[in-house]
Design a protein around this motif. Sequence first.
Motif, PDB file in Angstrom:
ATOM      1  N   PRO A 128       0.799  -1.219   0.000  1.00  0.00           N
ATOM      2  CA  PRO A 128       0.000   0.000   0.000  1.00  0.00           C
ATOM      3  C   PRO A 128       0.833   1.271   0.000  1.00  0.00           C
ATOM      4  O   PRO A 128       0.285   2.370  -0.084  1.00  0.00           O
ATOM      5  CB  PRO A 128      -0.789  -0.120   1.309  1.00  0.00           C
ATOM      6  N   THR A 147      -1.278  -0.571  -4.441  1.00  0.00           N
ATOM      7  CA  THR A 147      -2.476   0.257  -4.480  1.00  0.00           C
ATOM      8  C   THR A 147      -2.131   1.735  -4.369  1.00  0.00           C
ATOM      9  O   THR A 147      -3.015   2.572  -4.188  1.00  0.00           O
ATOM     10  CB  THR A 147      -3.444  -0.133  -3.348  1.00  0.00           C
ATOM     11  N   THR A 309      -5.083   3.265   1.011  1.00  0.00           N
ATOM     12  CA  THR A 309      -4.404   2.259   0.185  1.00  0.00           C
ATOM     13  C   THR A 309      -4.210   0.952   0.951  1.00  0.00           C
ATOM     14  O   THR A 309      -4.219  -0.129   0.354  1.00  0.00           O
ATOM     15  CB  THR A 309      -3.050   2.781  -0.316  1.00  0.00           C
ATOM     16  N   ASP A 312      -7.631  -0.791   0.981  1.00  0.00           N
ATOM     17  CA  ASP A 312      -7.904  -1.328  -0.353  1.00  0.00           C
ATOM     18  C   ASP A 312      -7.089  -2.584  -0.642  1.00  0.00           C
ATOM     19  O   ASP A 312      -7.599  -3.545  -1.228  1.00  0.00           O
ATOM     20  CB  ASP A 312      -7.611  -0.277  -1.418  1.00  0.00           C
ATOM     21  N   ALA A 313      -5.815  -2.572  -0.255  1.00  0.00           N
ATOM     22  CA  ALA A 313      -4.967  -3.743  -0.488  1.00  0.00           C
ATOM     23  C   ALA A 313      -5.547  -4.974   0.211  1.00  0.00           C
ATOM     24  O   ALA A 313      -5.586  -6.075  -0.367  1.00  0.00           O
ATOM     25  CB  ALA A 313      -3.547  -3.471   0.006  1.00  0.00           C
ATOM     26  N   SER A 339     -11.131  -5.932 -10.154  1.00  0.00           N
ATOM     27  CA  SER A 339     -10.897  -4.490 -10.198  1.00  0.00           C
ATOM     28  C   SER A 339     -10.471  -4.078 -11.598  1.00  0.00           C
ATOM     29  O   SER A 339      -9.430  -3.450 -11.781  1.00  0.00           O
ATOM     30  CB  SER A 339      -9.813  -4.105  -9.180  1.00  0.00           C
ATOM     31  N   GLY A 368     -12.256   1.481  -4.987  1.00  0.00           N
ATOM     32  CA  GLY A 368     -11.440   1.634  -3.799  1.00  0.00           C
ATOM     33  C   GLY A 368     -11.601   2.958  -3.076  1.00  0.00           C
ATOM     34  O   GLY A 368     -12.008   3.967  -3.662  1.00  0.00           O
ATOM     35  N   LEU A 373      -8.879   1.200  -8.883  1.00  0.00           N
ATOM     36  CA  LEU A 373      -7.606   0.469  -8.807  1.00  0.00           C
ATOM     37  C   LEU A 373      -7.518  -0.539  -9.945  1.00  0.00           C
ATOM     38  O   LEU A 373      -7.518  -1.747  -9.734  1.00  0.00           O
ATOM     39  CB  LEU A 373      -7.481  -0.216  -7.447  1.00  0.00           C
TER      40      LEU A 373
END
Length: 402
Positions: A128, A147, A309, A312-313, A339, A368, A373
């Motif tokens: 991230p 990300t 980030t 999201d990861a 994604s 995200g 992403l």
Amino acid sequence: MKSKFFALALAGGLLAATALAGAPAHADVKIGLLGGVSGPIAAMAPAMIDAAQLAFQQVNEQGGVLDGQKIVGAVGDSACSPQGGTDAATKAVNIEGVTAIVGPHCSGAVLAAAGSVTIPAGVTVVTPSGTSPEITGLADNDTVFRTVPSDDFQGRALARTLKAEGYSKVAVAYINNDYGTGLANAFKSEFEAQGGEIAGFAAHEDGKASYRSNLADLASGGADTLVIFDYGDGTGLTLLRQALENGFFEKFIGGDGMKSDAPIKELGAENLTTFYASSPVGEKSDALNVFNEAFKAAGGDPDAIFVTTSYDAAFLLALAVEKAGGDKAGIPAALRAVSSGEGEAILPGEWKKAKELIAAGKAIDYKGAAGDLNFDQAGDVPGAYSLFKVGANGFEVVSEMK
């Protein structure tokens, strides 16, 4: 921030191991969370790990992955160093038996861990915050993703922004590692292409007590602005402090590694009125709003660096595990599938909806907290950055960087 997720992650390792000892091996799906718990970004790491743990908590509360298995975040300390990254990845892969990894947090740790551990083992990593342009060129068999945008993007966007703001002559100090070198070179190339002058450009080593001679050399070129590509919890703080104490420069610009609370706490906001820092930001969207509300409700700070980030990861990897049916080898392709910009939109926290759509064989597209992403061929993503200043309540956005 000392929040419950981070404390539980560190304190719960032995309990998790005890529980696993008496359960079938498939009881849980382990995903490594390799962060800079110690080292130069130690103040940033807890919030980043908390954000990833929030994603796993949401997944588990909404039925878990596959046939009801829970996701367990296996926290490891990559120490923001190549050796630390290698050691943490070795433990995660060979002892913890992780399915995939969020992290490591720092570029040098990512490059070392990937090259010596995760790529040979076929374990997918999503960092991230590892931003070095060198990550893009890894021969990784499509197992290394991120990300956060590459520093090639950040460095050039910062250069354009400063030039547009009227900065025509600057000196650059950068830490001699993968992060500092990549960011500094991208900045220098673009700033000069925009007609700016680099009056001093020098690498420095980590951990010295004094950088006064380095600063004096950089100041001899006549620039009144120092651009620092380092970490605000480490050497970057020392550089900033000594530059202020000795009056070497009047204005200071930091990369994302300098957007830390440490300089404000140590030096005082009143002494940082001419200090600015760039940082990735979540693009304004419903997805970002949903994440912000959820993270705030969990006791987190949505404005902390790299929390979007990190979340999201973690959420993406959970989606990929589900999509791939738990097959490690299928995770890279699954990451791209969930994604890709096509399919039913999935917002942060919408695990039950995503799981049902995947089970029905329908396409999904994760939106995200940090923005769309859609991974390119190298596993990189586009992104957004802003320039921040120090205000009364911490860092405040000055302008968007393009």
